[in-house]
Write a protein that holds these residues in place. Structure first.
Motif, PDB file in Angstrom:
ATOM      1  N   ASP A   1       0.821  -1.209   0.000  1.00  0.00           N
ATOM      2  CA  ASP A   1       0.000   0.000   0.000  1.00  0.00           C
ATOM      3  C   ASP A   1       0.859   1.266   0.000  1.00  0.00           C
ATOM      4  N   ARG A   2       1.945   1.250   0.769  1.00  0.00           N
ATOM      5  CA  ARG A   2       2.822   2.426   0.782  1.00  0.00           C
ATOM      6  C   ARG A   2       3.380   2.704  -0.602  1.00  0.00           C
ATOM      7  N   LEU A   3       3.868   1.669  -1.270  1.00  0.00           N
ATOM      8  CA  LEU A   3       4.440   1.852  -2.603  1.00  0.00           C
ATOM      9  C   LEU A   3       3.378   2.274  -3.613  1.00  0.00           C
ATOM     10  N   ALA A   4       2.197   1.647  -3.536  1.00  0.00           N
ATOM     11  CA  ALA A   4       1.132   1.984  -4.479  1.00  0.00           C
ATOM     12  C   ALA A   4       0.630   3.402  -4.243  1.00  0.00           C
TER      13      ALA A   4
ATOM     14  N   GLN B   1       0.368   9.064  -5.952  1.00  0.00           N
ATOM     15  CA  GLN B   1       0.636  10.476  -5.696  1.00  0.00           C
ATOM     16  C   GLN B   1       1.348  11.105  -6.885  1.00  0.00           C
ATOM     17  N   ARG B   2       2.231  10.314  -7.494  1.00  0.00           N
ATOM     18  CA  ARG B   2       2.965  10.814  -8.668  1.00  0.00           C
ATOM     19  C   ARG B   2       2.065  10.853  -9.894  1.00  0.00           C
ATOM     20  N   SER B   3       1.194   9.841 -10.033  1.00  0.00           N
ATOM     21  CA  SER B   3       0.276   9.781 -11.169  1.00  0.00           C
ATOM     22  C   SER B   3      -0.955   8.977 -10.778  1.00  0.00           C
ATOM     23  N   GLY B   4      -2.109   9.627 -10.764  1.00  0.00           N
ATOM     24  CA  GLY B   4      -3.346   8.941 -10.424  1.00  0.00           C
ATOM     25  C   GLY B   4      -3.782   7.934 -11.452  1.00  0.00           C
TER      26      GLY B   4
ATOM     27  N   LEU C   1      -2.983   1.094  -9.302  1.00  0.00           N
ATOM     28  CA  LEU C   1      -4.426   0.918  -9.152  1.00  0.00           C
ATOM     29  C   LEU C   1      -4.778  -0.559  -9.002  1.00  0.00           C
ATOM     30  N   PHE C   2      -4.116  -1.400  -9.785  1.00  0.00           N
ATOM     31  CA  PHE C   2      -4.350  -2.843  -9.668  1.00  0.00           C
ATOM     32  C   PHE C   2      -3.946  -3.343  -8.287  1.00  0.00           C
ATOM     33  N   VAL C   3      -2.790  -2.893  -7.820  1.00  0.00           N
ATOM     34  CA  VAL C   3      -2.309  -3.340  -6.509  1.00  0.00           C
ATOM     35  C   VAL C   3      -3.272  -2.907  -5.404  1.00  0.00           C
TER      36      VAL C   3
END
Length: 243
Positions: A80-83, A88-91, A97-99
């Motif tokens: 979740d942190r990585l996703a 944040q960089r690109s919605g 989004l899959f993760v």
């Protein structure tokens, strides 16, 4: 992992995480291996639990291994942190989004199948659907986005009529045919979740008294994943019922 070779799966995911440190799919996949290894060990992947409603309702609360449970939570948090950072960089980051849809789906499975917390499972399912729908908007060909909404539509459609009305009013998707079609989309074109979708469709076929189609799906999965005894046992049950 679909062959129930969970130790090998953990090693593969560990290697992926090491070489792709910023990719949230690695820890999310390892979390899936943690959860489904426990479900397999505890006997919670048997189709009879899902075909026989009374058996499913009366199932005992399972006791997962504490170490596996801790690793599951740790890997979910990492994913979740990585996703979240990627979003944040690109919605429109399709992988993130899959993760997010995957980690919420895993939380729903854990809450529903292990902890017997149906309302928590439903809440996670609704949250997961938001990310699945965003993924479909960004990447319409992403067939792995459909199992979450498909499971929600199909499984909730099996509830009694008054409860289905309440579920719709409270924002759940309750459409049996749409759910099955969403699962078929993943079964036909999915990359990661295609075998899972086919297994759910096999269970749906058994519920619809269509053992021929169920056995066809299970036979294909058994051919590809011969070490997964679940497929063999389910086919044996079908064959015994046909005698």
């Amino acid at each position: 992992m679909y062959d129930l070779q969970f130790d090998e799966a953990h090693r593969a995911f560990a290697a992926w995480k090491q070489s792709h440190a910023d990719d949230s799919l690695g820890p999310a996949s390892n979390a899936a291996a943690c959860l489904f290894s426990e479900l397999a060990r505890l006997g919670a992947l048997e189709s009879e639990l899902f075909v026989d409603d009374s058996h499913f309702k009366e199932r005992a609360k399972l006791r997962p291994d504490p170490a596996r449970e801790a690793l599951f939570a740790q890997e979910l948090a990492h994913a979740d942190r990585l996703a979240d950072a990627a979003l944040q960089r690109s919605g429109a980051d399709s992988n993130a989004l899959f993760v997010k849809s995957l980690t919420l789906g895993l939380r729903a499975d854990n809450a529903g199948l292990i902890e017997k917390q149906s309302f928590a499972a439903l809440s996670y399912t609704k949250e997961a659907r938001v990310f699945s729908e965003r993924l479909i908007q960004v990447k319409p060909e992403a067939a792995d986005a459909y199992p979450g909404p498909g499971m929600e539509n199909y499984l909730l459609s099996l509830k009694p009529a008054p409860l289905r009305v309440l579920l719709r009013v409270t924002g759940s998707n309750v459409d049996r045919e749409r759910g099955l079609q969403e699962l078929r989309e993943t079964a036909a074109h999915g990359r990661y979740l295609e075998p899972f979708a086919k297994l759910v469709l096999a269970v749906a076929a058994l519920r619809d008294n269509n053992p021929v189609h169920a056995r066809e799906l299970l036979g294909e999965l058994h051919t590809r994943f011969p070490d997964n005894e679940l497929y063999t046992r389910e086919m044996d049950r079908i064959d015994e019922g046909a005698r």
